[in-house]
Motif scaffolding. Structure first.
Motif, PDB file in Angstrom:
ATOM      1  N   ALA A 171       0.807  -1.223   0.000  1.00  0.00           N
ATOM      2  CA  ALA A 171       0.000   0.000   0.000  1.00  0.00           C
ATOM      3  C   ALA A 171       0.836   1.266   0.000  1.00  0.00           C
ATOM      4  O   ALA A 171       0.503   2.228  -0.703  1.00  0.00           O
ATOM      5  CB  ALA A 171      -0.938  -0.008   1.214  1.00  0.00           C
ATOM      6  N   PHE A 172       1.931   1.285   0.755  1.00  0.00           N
ATOM      7  CA  PHE A 172       2.619   2.551   1.010  1.00  0.00           C
ATOM      8  C   PHE A 172       4.006   2.666   0.390  1.00  0.00           C
ATOM      9  O   PHE A 172       4.644   3.709   0.513  1.00  0.00           O
ATOM     10  CB  PHE A 172       2.705   2.795   2.522  1.00  0.00           C
ATOM     11  CG  PHE A 172       1.366   2.839   3.190  1.00  0.00           C
ATOM     12  CD1 PHE A 172       0.452   3.825   2.877  1.00  0.00           C
ATOM     13  CD2 PHE A 172       0.989   1.862   4.106  1.00  0.00           C
ATOM     14  CE1 PHE A 172      -0.797   3.864   3.478  1.00  0.00           C
ATOM     15  CE2 PHE A 172      -0.256   1.887   4.705  1.00  0.00           C
ATOM     16  CZ  PHE A 172      -1.156   2.889   4.399  1.00  0.00           C
ATOM     17  N   ASP A 173       4.490   1.631  -0.260  1.00  0.00           N
ATOM     18  CA  ASP A 173       5.771   1.717  -0.952  1.00  0.00           C
ATOM     19  C   ASP A 173       5.495   1.840  -2.455  1.00  0.00           C
ATOM     20  O   ASP A 173       5.091   0.874  -3.099  1.00  0.00           O
ATOM     21  CB  ASP A 173       6.609   0.455  -0.678  1.00  0.00           C
ATOM     22  CG  ASP A 173       8.007   0.561  -1.283  1.00  0.00           C
ATOM     23  OD1 ASP A 173       8.224   1.453  -2.131  1.00  0.00           O
ATOM     24  OD2 ASP A 173       8.874  -0.251  -0.915  1.00  0.00           O
ATOM     25  N   ASP A 201      -6.328   1.902  -9.134  1.00  0.00           N
ATOM     26  CA  ASP A 201      -7.194   3.078  -9.215  1.00  0.00           C
ATOM     27  C   ASP A 201      -7.643   3.570  -7.845  1.00  0.00           C
ATOM     28  O   ASP A 201      -8.450   4.499  -7.756  1.00  0.00           O
ATOM     29  CB  ASP A 201      -8.436   2.758 -10.067  1.00  0.00           C
ATOM     30  CG  ASP A 201      -9.236   1.592  -9.502  1.00  0.00           C
ATOM     31  OD1 ASP A 201      -8.621   0.662  -8.941  1.00  0.00           O
ATOM     32  OD2 ASP A 201     -10.472   1.609  -9.626  1.00  0.00           O
ATOM     33  N   ILE A 202      -7.145   2.972  -6.768  1.00  0.00           N
ATOM     34  CA  ILE A 202      -7.526   3.407  -5.428  1.00  0.00           C
ATOM     35  C   ILE A 202      -6.320   4.005  -4.722  1.00  0.00           C
ATOM     36  O   ILE A 202      -5.176   3.794  -5.111  1.00  0.00           O
ATOM     37  CB  ILE A 202      -8.125   2.247  -4.601  1.00  0.00           C
ATOM     38  CG1 ILE A 202      -7.103   1.114  -4.412  1.00  0.00           C
ATOM     39  CG2 ILE A 202      -9.389   1.715  -5.257  1.00  0.00           C
ATOM     40  CD1 ILE A 202      -7.600  -0.005  -3.503  1.00  0.00           C
ATOM     41  N   SER A 203      -6.573   4.762  -3.655  1.00  0.00           N
ATOM     42  CA  SER A 203      -5.499   5.423  -2.913  1.00  0.00           C
ATOM     43  C   SER A 203      -4.746   4.431  -2.047  1.00  0.00           C
ATOM     44  O   SER A 203      -5.198   3.299  -1.815  1.00  0.00           O
ATOM     45  CB  SER A 203      -6.085   6.528  -2.030  1.00  0.00           C
ATOM     46  OG  SER A 203      -6.894   5.971  -1.008  1.00  0.00           O
ATOM     47  N   GLU A 204      -3.589   4.860  -1.545  1.00  0.00           N
ATOM     48  CA  GLU A 204      -2.790   4.011  -0.662  1.00  0.00           C
ATOM     49  C   GLU A 204      -3.588   3.615   0.584  1.00  0.00           C
ATOM     50  O   GLU A 204      -3.574   2.454   1.004  1.00  0.00           O
ATOM     51  CB  GLU A 204      -1.504   4.728  -0.236  1.00  0.00           C
ATOM     52  CG  GLU A 204      -0.505   4.932  -1.344  1.00  0.00           C
ATOM     53  CD  GLU A 204      -0.674   6.279  -2.027  1.00  0.00           C
ATOM     54  OE1 GLU A 204      -1.805   6.834  -1.962  1.00  0.00           O
ATOM     55  OE2 GLU A 204       0.296   6.767  -2.630  1.00  0.00           O
ATOM     56  N   SER A 205      -4.292   4.600   1.165  1.00  0.00           N
ATOM     57  CA  SER A 205      -5.055   4.305   2.380  1.00  0.00           C
ATOM     58  C   SER A 205      -6.208   3.346   2.089  1.00  0.00           C
ATOM     59  O   SER A 205      -6.514   2.462   2.894  1.00  0.00           O
ATOM     60  CB  SER A 205      -5.593   5.594   2.999  1.00  0.00           C
ATOM     61  OG  SER A 205      -6.414   6.288   2.079  1.00  0.00           O
ATOM     62  N   SER A 206      -6.855   3.512   0.914  1.00  0.00           N
ATOM     63  CA  SER A 206      -7.947   2.604   0.548  1.00  0.00           C
ATOM     64  C   SER A 206      -7.425   1.194   0.310  1.00  0.00           C
ATOM     65  O   SER A 206      -8.073   0.203   0.663  1.00  0.00           O
ATOM     66  CB  SER A 206      -8.662   3.110  -0.704  1.00  0.00           C
ATOM     67  OG  SER A 206      -9.274   4.354  -0.467  1.00  0.00           O
ATOM     68  N   CYS A 207      -6.240   1.095  -0.277  1.00  0.00           N
ATOM     69  CA  CYS A 207      -5.621  -0.212  -0.494  1.00  0.00           C
ATOM     70  C   CYS A 207      -5.353  -0.903   0.839  1.00  0.00           C
ATOM     71  O   CYS A 207      -5.720  -2.065   1.041  1.00  0.00           O
ATOM     72  CB  CYS A 207      -4.326  -0.045  -1.295  1.00  0.00           C
ATOM     73  SG  CYS A 207      -3.341  -1.565  -1.465  1.00  0.00           S
TER      74      CYS A 207
END
Length: 645
Positions: A171-173, A201-207
């Motif tokens: 998600a964050f890397d 197509d989704i944000s890091e936080s959504s992932c």
């Protein structure tokens, strides 16, 4: 010799034999949405759907992900395809082609998704972003037999540790492209292999939120089984007791439990000054330097830690001449900053590696204690969001610590500088916030030792070349026992503006005092304003009071730095402000744990509790090492003052 050759040949051949098998086969799961209507044969919708599906294989194979739409409202069709991150373009194209054909056979609804092991295809008559709702599917292959020979409680913990770590990586890397694999030893004979992936197509936080929820479903269906998989529209999670992917994976080690000896040692560390450990440390460095001048890295010595050694393979003991040469004799031009216990310099080792060298106060007792703390606490701790300690050096009055070099310096250098702050967008700030939280989570819950930092502030959060946040400076950190939740000290040390009120005024510290410091940093990042010294402004007595007033008046957006407003989603930044206020509540019991903070950050649908008013009366504590030492009797004084409500 022949056995080794055969093994090597099998190692090369087996992946080649596996790929064609994996690329074909039946779908893992097909979801024909029963709540959507069926489309009519030969209708404009069906024609658009066929055109869309025909375009997916070639376009998806280029990068591994593709989404598009065909036609016009009311017959517009939205499509999306994703290939697993470890397959090549040919396998990707073939899998998407197969999936596109299969979904037409199995579904006649206007909304459907199909999953294969190596890819997934989705289409709908509505834009996906307009109804992003989590739903997890349990494929039939999850009905594997339970492994009766394993400890189900430990299996659950180890599996959670693996999936949580690789979920964070995915998600964050940014370099992971929302795909990560990992493996972890469950026992001598068994290894758990895990894989996570999100759509792009989704944000890091959504992932991360999606993966966390999928992990919950994975536990519900597959605890203690031979393997399991959860598929959703936006993320997938899978584990097996054999390697099922073709990617290089992260090797993780589950934090070992702490036995009675370690617990006793922890109590000793917290209760008194471990002079014996300092002596062993100094003696080891001296012995090493005397016997091994010919090399920077020895073969055996180190620090005894209840029978454990920090070996020279884990921590390099460097001689003074090497460090002096690396820093150009600690020249002013190499000076990176100065803290309470010493000065930090940039250095370049003989092999060209850049490092940061902390030169501790030459004659201070605190400096020697900090050296002991840093070495014992973090020499063996490895986490993406902690600064790595590379080595140490002791010669005479010189006490030196060598760290990995952080080219972007510290967080305060960006958020409190009017020019540098323009380089920060909200996405970068959000990743920094999550990075700090993940580093704290490792210290508080996931490392072998429960560690309280006690001096978390922006200049102790360093940023690497990719702006990844790394917590540093463990000189005032303290170890807690496995079942210990708080401690008290008469020697309060820290930084005014970031200390929790119970610590500043009573010397009581816990994981919740670190959460308080995190909350202050979070509010500083959002506002671009510094908490300490805020009473000098016209807004309020403290930054916390200012945030609280605007929150209650419904003027939260006035708190947000205008520079961030240009790049942020309003709901996301206000949620972070809300979380910050939860973290700085007066009563430690009201503050969330750092694991709860991460859950709140990653879950867009969770409603947040209303924060209680922060305490605006804070004791100001001055560190004794900042006081001139002309009078020896002041060496152990703590001077406090009160700022008004």
């Amino acid at each position: 010799m022949e056995k080794n050759i055969v093994s090597a040949m099998l190692f090369l051949i087996i992946p080649l034999l596996m790929r064609p098998v994996l690329a074909s086969g039946d779908p893992v799961y097909t979801f024909c949405n029963p709540e959507s209507r069926n489309y009519a044969l030969s209708s404009p919708f069906e024609n658009n759907l066929n055109l869309l599906l025909e375009s997916l294989p070639s376009n998806t194979s280029v990068k591994g992900f593709y989404n598009n739409s065909t036609g016009e409202d009311p017959d517009e069709v939205y499509g999306q395809a994703l290939c697993r991150g470890d397959v090549n373009s040919t396998v990707c194209r073939d899998c998407i082609k197969n999936a596109s054909q299969e979904i037409l056979k199995q579904c006649k609804t206007e909304d459907a998704t199909i999953w294969f092991k190596l890819c997934q295809v989705r289409y709908s008559g509505q834009n996906f972003s307009s109804f992003m709702v989590y739903f997890g599917m349990y494929p039939d292959q999850n009905n594997l037999e339970k492994n009766l020979s394993i400890n189900p409680v430990r299996f659950d913990k180890v599996l959670t540790y693996l999936i949580d770590n690789i979920s964070s990586e995915a998600a964050f890397d940014p370099s992971k492209r929302m795909f990560a694999t990992g493996e972890i030893k469950f026992s001598r004979e068994k290894t758990i292999y895990g894989l996570v992936q999100c759509t792009w197509d989704i944000s890091e936080s959504s992932c991360y939120s999606c993966l966390v929820q999928a992990l919950g479903d994975l536990h519900a269906c597959c605890d203690s089984r031979q393997g399991g998989i959860i598929v959703t529209a936006n993320c997938n999670v899978r584990f097996q007791l054999y390697q099922f992917y073709n990617a290089s994976s992260v090797f993780l080690t589950y934090p070992s439990s702490k036995g009675p000896k370690l617990k006793i040692w922890m109590v000793v560390v917290i209760a008194c000054i471990p002079i014996s450990i300092i002596a062993v440390l100094v003696g080891s460095c001296a012995v090493y330097h005397g016997r091994n001048k010919r090399t920077q890295r020895g073969d055996g010595v180190a620090i005894t830690q209840n029978g454990e050694l920090v070996s020279a393979e884990e921590l390099s003991f460097m001689d003074l001449l090497t460090i002096v040469a690396a820093t150009d004799n600690f020249s002013e031009s190499n000076k990176l900053g100065k803290g309470g216990f010493g000065t930090v310099y940039k250095g370049v080792l003989p092999d060209g590696k850049e490092v940061a060298v902390k030169r501790l106060s030459r004659k201070s007792w605190q400096g020697l204690e900090e050296l002991k703390n840093e070495v014992i606490l973090i020499a063996k701790l490895q986490h993406r969001n902690l600064v790595k300690l590379l080595g140490c050096g002791i010669e005479g009055e010189e006490k030196l610590l060598i760290y990995e070099f952080m080219p972007n310096r510290s967080l305060d250098f960006f958020i409190f500088d009017s020019k540098k702050r323009t380089e920060l967008d909200w996405k970068t700030c959000y990743n920094v916030i999550v990075g700090i939280a993940r580093g704290l989570l490792y210290l508080h819950e996931d490392s072998r030792l429960k560690i309280i930092h006690r001096d978390l502030k922006p200049n102790n959060v360093l940023l690497d070349h990719e702006m990844v946040a790394k917590i540093s400076d463990f000189g005032m950190a303290r170890i807690f026992g496995e079942n210990q939740y708080s401690a008290n000290t008469q020697r309060v040390v820290g930084t005014y503006g970031y200390m929790a009120p119970e610590y500043a005024m009573e010397g009581l510290f816990s994981v919740k005092s670190d959460v308080f410091s995190f909350g202050v940093i979070l509010l500083e990042i959002i506002s671009g304003k510094k908490n300490s010294g805020f009473y000098l402004t016209e807004h309020a007595q403290t930054l916390l009071a200012y945030a609280w007033r605007l929150w209650n008046e419904g003027k939260e957006l006035e708190f947000v730095d205008p520079l961030l407003m240009e790049s942020c989603q309003t709901t996301e930044v206000l949620k972070c402000m809300h979380i910050g206020l939860l973290c700085v509540q007066e009563d430690p019991a009201d503050r969330p744990t750092i694991s709860s903070v991460l859950t709140l950050l990653g879950n867009e649908s969770t409603s947040l509790p209303h924060p209680k008013q922060p305490l605006f009366v804070v004791a100001r504590v001055i560190q004794t090492n900042h006081i001139p030492t002309t009078n020896p009797s002041v060496n152990h004084l703590t001077i406090s003052g009160l700022s008004p409500r």
